[in-house]
Design an enzyme around this catalytic site. Structure first.
Site, PDB file in Angstrom:
ATOM      1  CE  LYS A  44      -4.559  -0.449   2.259  1.00 55.67           C
ATOM      2  NZ  LYS A  44      -5.244  -0.087   3.420  1.00 55.67           N
ATOM      3  NE  ARG A  93     -16.324   4.302   7.100  1.00 55.35           N
ATOM      4  CZ  ARG A  93     -14.779   4.569   6.578  1.00 55.35           C
ATOM      5  NH1 ARG A  93     -14.058   5.837   6.639  1.00 55.35           N
ATOM      6  NH2 ARG A  93     -14.131   3.797   6.010  1.00 55.35           N
TER       7      ARG A  93
HETATM    8  P1  ADP Z   1      -8.230   0.121   6.862  1.00 54.68           P
HETATM    9  O1  ADP Z   1      -7.146   0.292   5.636  1.00 54.68           O
HETATM   10  O2  ADP Z   1      -7.845  -1.143   7.708  1.00 54.68           O
HETATM   11  O3  ADP Z   1      -9.557   0.057   6.404  1.00 54.68           O
HETATM   12  P2  ADP Z   1      -8.736   2.632   8.054  1.00 54.68           P
HETATM   13  O4  ADP Z   1      -7.680   3.757   8.831  1.00 54.68           O
HETATM   14  O5  ADP Z   1      -9.421   3.067   6.822  1.00 54.68           O
HETATM   15  O6  ADP Z   1      -7.923   1.205   7.810  1.00 54.68           O
HETATM   16  O7  ADP Z   1      -9.882   2.033   9.093  1.00 54.68           O
HETATM   17  C1  ADP Z   1      -9.440   1.489  10.315  1.00 54.68           C
HETATM   18  C2  ADP Z   1     -10.952   1.400  11.041  1.00 54.68           C
HETATM   19  O8  ADP Z   1     -11.521   2.424  11.540  1.00 54.68           O
HETATM   20  C3  ADP Z   1     -11.829   0.425  10.141  1.00 54.68           C
HETATM   21  O9  ADP Z   1     -12.462  -0.535  11.007  1.00 54.68           O
HETATM   22  C4  ADP Z   1     -12.446   1.455   9.777  1.00 54.68           C
HETATM   23  O10 ADP Z   1     -14.268   0.999   9.309  1.00 54.68           O
HETATM   24  C5  ADP Z   1     -12.923   2.164  10.971  1.00 54.68           C
HETATM   25  N1  ADP Z   1     -13.121   3.853  10.465  1.00 54.68           N
HETATM   26  C6  ADP Z   1     -12.639   4.586   9.552  1.00 54.68           C
HETATM   27  N2  ADP Z   1     -13.187   5.717   9.608  1.00 54.68           N
HETATM   28  C7  ADP Z   1     -14.203   5.808  10.450  1.00 54.68           C
HETATM   29  C8  ADP Z   1     -15.467   6.550  10.915  1.00 54.68           C
HETATM   30  N3  ADP Z   1     -15.527   7.976  10.408  1.00 54.68           N
HETATM   31  N4  ADP Z   1     -16.170   6.001  11.756  1.00 54.68           N
HETATM   32  C9  ADP Z   1     -16.175   4.985  12.342  1.00 54.68           C
HETATM   33  N5  ADP Z   1     -14.988   3.983  11.837  1.00 54.68           N
HETATM   34  C10 ADP Z   1     -14.225   4.287  10.929  1.00 54.68           C
END
Ligand code: ADP
Length: 169
Positions: A44, A93
Site C-alpha cells: 500500500k 460507516r
Molecule cells: P483500513 O485500511 O484497515 O480500513 P482505516 O484507517 O481506513 O484502515 O480504518 C480503520 C478502522 O476504522 C476500520 O474499521 C474503519 O472501518 C474504521 N473507521 C474509519 N473511519 C471511520 C469513521 N469515520 N467512523 C467509524 N469508523 C471508522
C-alpha cells in the site's frame, strides 16, 4: 489475565480521524485493554509513513490508560494470536463499508476461527469521514478542522505545502 476483555482495533490510520478516535473512545470503556494496531502493508501507498502514523496514534491515544498502540506488517490474526486477543473491532460507516468488512471478517475467520470480528457503527457525526476524502480536502485547502485532531490537520497542511514545493503532487 482470566476474565480480562481485550480487543484489537486494527487500521491504516492514514491519517487518524475523529471517526477512528470516536471508536477508540467508545471501546475503551467496554474492554479492559485495547491494542490499536497500525498496519504497515508493503503493497500500500501511504501518505504518512508507518512511524508517523504510529507516533500520531500514540499521541492521540495517550489520554486512555488502557489503550496501547503497536505497529504490525503481517496478518492481523497473527498479531491477535501473539498477544492472546480474541476480539477484533472494525468500525462501519455506510452499507458499502459493510460489504467489504464482512468479506474481510470471513477471510480472517478462515485464517483463525478463534478470533471474532465485532462491528461497531460509526457515530452519526462521523458518518462521512474517510481518510481519502480528508486528504483530498487538505490538498484543495478545504477546512478539515472538524474531521481530524489539530495535530493531524497541521501535519497534513505541512505535507501539502511540501508536495507543492517539490511539485510532486
Ligand atoms: P483500513 O485500511 O484497515 O480500513 P482505516 O484507517 O481506513 O484502515 O480504518 C480503520 C478502522 O476504522 C476500520 O474499521 C474503519 O472501518 C474504521 N473507521 C474509519 N473511519 C471511520 C469513521 N469515520 N467512523 C467509524 N469508523 C471508522
Amino acid at each position: 489475565m482470566t476474565g480480562m476483555l481485550r480487543a484489537l482495533f486494527p487500521g491504516s490510520f492514514d491519517p487518524p480521524s475523529h471517526g477512528h478516535l470516536n471508536i477508540i473512545h467508545r471501546i475503551s470503556s467496554i474492554y479492559d485493554e485495547i491494542d490499536v494496531v497500525v498496519a504497515t502493508n508493503p503493497e500500500k501507498q501511504y501518505t504518512f509513513d508507518a512511524d508517523e502514523r504510529l507516533e500520531l496514534m500514540r499521541t492521540l491515544c495517550d489520554p486512555y490508560d488502557n489503550v496501547r498502540v503497536h505497529q504490525w506488517d503481517r496478518l492481523i490474526v497473527e498479531f491477535a494470536e501473539q498477544v492472546g486477543a480474541r476480539v477484533m473491532i472494525r468500525g462501519v460507516r455506510a452499507l458499502s463499508d459493510f460489504e467489504y468488512e464482512f468479506e474481510l471478517s470471513m477471510i480472517n475467520k478462515g485464517l483463525n476461527p478463534r478470533i471474532e470480528t465485532i462491528f461497531m457503527p460509526t457515530d452519526s457525526k462521523y458518518f462521512v469521514l474517510r481518510s481519502s476524502a480528508i486528504k483530498e480536502l487538505a490538498r484543495l485547502d478545504g477546512d478539515i478542522s472538524r474531521m481530524v485532531p489539530d495535530i493531524v490537520a497541521e501535519r497534513l497542511k505541512e505535507k501539502v505545502k511540501r508536495a507543492r514545493r517539490t511539485g510532486s503532487d
